[in-house]
Design a protein around this motif. Sequence first.
Motif, mmCIF file in Angstrom:
data_model
loop_
_atom_site.group_PDB
_atom_site.id
_atom_site.type_symbol
_atom_site.label_atom_id
_atom_site.label_comp_id
_atom_site.label_asym_id
_atom_site.label_seq_id
_atom_site.Cartn_x
_atom_site.Cartn_y
_atom_site.Cartn_z
ATOM 1 N N LYS A 66 49.822 34.687 46.601
ATOM 2 C CA LYS A 66 50.500 35.664 45.731
ATOM 3 C C LYS A 66 49.566 36.855 45.464
ATOM 4 C CE LYS A 66 54.152 33.062 44.567
ATOM 5 N NZ LYS A 66 55.248 32.980 45.420
ATOM 6 N N ASP A 67 50.183 37.989 45.100
ATOM 7 C CA ASP A 67 49.402 39.212 44.903
ATOM 8 C C ASP A 67 48.382 39.110 43.768
ATOM 9 O OD1 ASP A 67 50.749 40.378 46.937
ATOM 10 O OD2 ASP A 67 52.141 41.528 45.666
ATOM 11 N N ASP A 68 48.668 38.249 42.808
ATOM 12 C CA ASP A 68 47.750 38.169 41.652
ATOM 13 C C ASP A 68 46.633 37.137 41.844
ATOM 14 O OD1 ASP A 68 49.312 35.906 41.436
ATOM 15 O OD2 ASP A 68 49.575 36.072 39.255
ATOM 16 N N CYS A 69 46.492 36.633 43.072
ATOM 17 C CA CYS A 69 45.404 35.691 43.359
ATOM 18 C C CYS A 69 44.190 36.501 43.812
ATOM 19 C CB CYS A 69 45.854 34.712 44.439
ATOM 20 S SG CYS A 69 44.770 33.287 44.594
ATOM 21 N N VAL A 70 43.423 37.008 42.862
ATOM 22 C CA VAL A 70 42.355 37.972 43.148
ATOM 23 C C VAL A 70 41.003 37.431 42.689
ATOM 24 C CG1 VAL A 70 43.971 39.906 42.893
ATOM 25 C CG2 VAL A 70 42.627 39.160 40.921
ATOM 26 N N PRO A 71 39.904 38.058 43.140
ATOM 27 C CA PRO A 71 38.574 37.651 42.661
ATOM 28 C C PRO A 71 38.460 37.814 41.137
ATOM 29 C CG PRO A 71 38.375 39.135 44.537
ATOM 30 C CD PRO A 71 39.812 39.145 44.130
ATOM 31 N N LEU A 72 37.490 37.114 40.556
ATOM 32 C CA LEU A 72 37.374 37.098 39.092
ATOM 33 C C LEU A 72 36.375 38.129 38.554
ATOM 34 C CD1 LEU A 72 37.519 33.230 38.544
ATOM 35 C CD2 LEU A 72 39.348 34.913 38.213
ATOM 36 N N GLU A 73 36.090 39.132 39.354
ATOM 37 C CA GLU A 73 35.094 40.124 38.958
ATOM 38 C C GLU A 73 35.481 40.833 37.649
ATOM 39 O OE1 GLU A 73 34.289 42.775 42.124
ATOM 40 O OE2 GLU A 73 32.340 43.342 41.281
ATOM 41 N N SER A 74 36.732 41.312 37.565
ATOM 42 C CA SER A 74 37.092 42.030 36.338
ATOM 43 C C SER A 74 37.227 41.085 35.143
ATOM 44 C CB SER A 74 38.362 42.870 36.515
ATOM 45 O OG SER A 74 39.313 42.180 37.253
ATOM 46 N N HIS A 75 37.522 39.819 35.409
ATOM 47 C CA HIS A 75 37.525 38.830 34.314
ATOM 48 C C HIS A 75 36.110 38.690 33.747
ATOM 49 C CE1 HIS A 75 41.060 37.956 36.723
ATOM 50 N NE2 HIS A 75 41.553 37.192 35.774
ATOM 51 N N ALA A 76 35.126 38.658 34.661
ATOM 52 C CA ALA A 76 33.726 38.524 34.215
ATOM 53 C C ALA A 76 33.303 39.744 33.412
ATOM 54 C CB ALA A 76 32.816 38.333 35.430
ATOM 55 N N GLU A 77 33.716 40.913 33.886
ATOM 56 C CA GLU A 77 33.381 42.159 33.154
ATOM 57 C C GLU A 77 33.972 42.138 31.755
ATOM 58 O OE1 GLU A 77 34.730 45.555 35.382
ATOM 59 O OE2 GLU A 77 33.288 45.095 36.982
ATOM 60 N N ARG A 78 35.241 41.742 31.666
ATOM 61 C CA ARG A 78 35.908 41.709 30.368
ATOM 62 C C ARG A 78 35.250 40.671 29.452
ATOM 63 N NH1 ARG A 78 41.112 43.566 28.888
ATOM 64 N NH2 ARG A 78 40.945 44.846 30.741
ATOM 65 N N MET A 79 34.893 39.550 30.037
ATOM 66 C CA MET A 79 34.237 38.498 29.256
ATOM 67 C C MET A 79 32.922 39.014 28.672
ATOM 68 S SD MET A 79 33.314 34.704 30.662
ATOM 69 C CE MET A 79 34.978 34.224 31.082
#
Length: 413
Positions: A66-79
């Motif tokens: 699915k299109d939303d299966c992406v790397p977690l880079e921006s999750h780490a930034e937000r965290m």
Amino acid sequence: MGEFYTLGDVDLAGKTVLVRVDINSPLDPRSGRILSDARIREHLATLRDLREAKVAVLAHQGRAGKDDCVPLESHAERMAALLGRPVRYVDSLIGKTAQDAIRNLSPGEIVVLENTRFYAEEDALSDKPVEKMAKSHLVQRLAPLAQYFVLDAFAAAHRAQPSLVGFCEVIPTIAGRVVERELEMLNRALTSDARPKLAIFGGIKADDSLAVTRHMLEKDTVDRALTTGGVGLLFLDAQGVDIGKPTRSVLEKEIEDYGEQVAAAKAVLGKFGNRIEVPRDLALNVDGRRVETPVKELPAAHPIQDIGLETIGHFATLIGGAKTIIMHGPAGVFELEPFAVGTRELFTAVAESDAFTVIGGGHTVAVAEALGLEKEFDHVSTGGGALINYLAGKPLPLVDALRRSRQKFGASI
Ligand code: 3PG
Ligand code: MG
């Protein structure tokens, strides 16, 4: 110490800890930007409790393909931004890069590893015995690098996958703060004697909600169920109301084996009909405009997208008299302003009631926040499917894993 370990039981300072969170977030389909960081914020308490540990975070985003299966880079930034501490993203989960990153952690450091759903094992070993998941490459490679596993992904509690439950018999597995609080609050709502107890079920996943309605009425967990959204429409259909072609085709598309679900809803109505409230009126989408219509004037040539004003008033009265309320799912197509009325009014009524209130569902946290009401409920669950499964009395693999770990490793870890 209870039936599973919690963060209060163990001193994790200086220890290497793998932490499985659920930060699966809605993304902007065009920019890929995280639209709501609510789930990331939920885990901050756990991460703060681990401030003296060496932390490697595991998480999934989207579903493979699915299109939303992406790397977690921006999750780490937000965290990192939310925690006010550096969080390093590592684009590997089981390879040498990930292993070195974990080995080189100092106390107080956090790395976020790659999206677990990039790896085929996660799906291939889904629902397999825990012993088999314990032999996955993921567990075999990462477990030897850590002393503890913290399981905090309540929103994925209904999934049995290696990154969630595969570690439980290999290293001591401890419930994180999200899991601890979710179970405490949900159990409080389920076992509370403060009556009347109401369930309010909406949203489009009407098949799930049907199973929960049946279970909760059977067990007397609630006295009465109010139905809105797709759930209300399913019950209307089951009562023999012709809801009209445009609405019916939406339900048929969204709900698997729709015909069978209607039959099941009929059976539930036969048994508990006097305890189930269905909408009395509805709102049609006529070229983007909201048009109220009583049920007796159906079928409609336009799609039904909200409950009507009379229903809202009636449900608000029942909500006002309740002492315990469990609400799951929106009342209508809340993304479109004219059809957000039912959702907004019911959320507000529940928020203002004196009852013990628990709300949940995939989009629910985001809706509650958009309405500025998130602080007004006793508990806003992070769970969608996990919550529904729990309310329906089904065992959660995550809870089983926590118990297994406690049994395996005993009182002193
Ligand atoms: C969710 O958002 O429902 C959880 O993160 C679980 O995701 P899944 O339904 O894709 O397994
Ligand atoms: Mg889901």
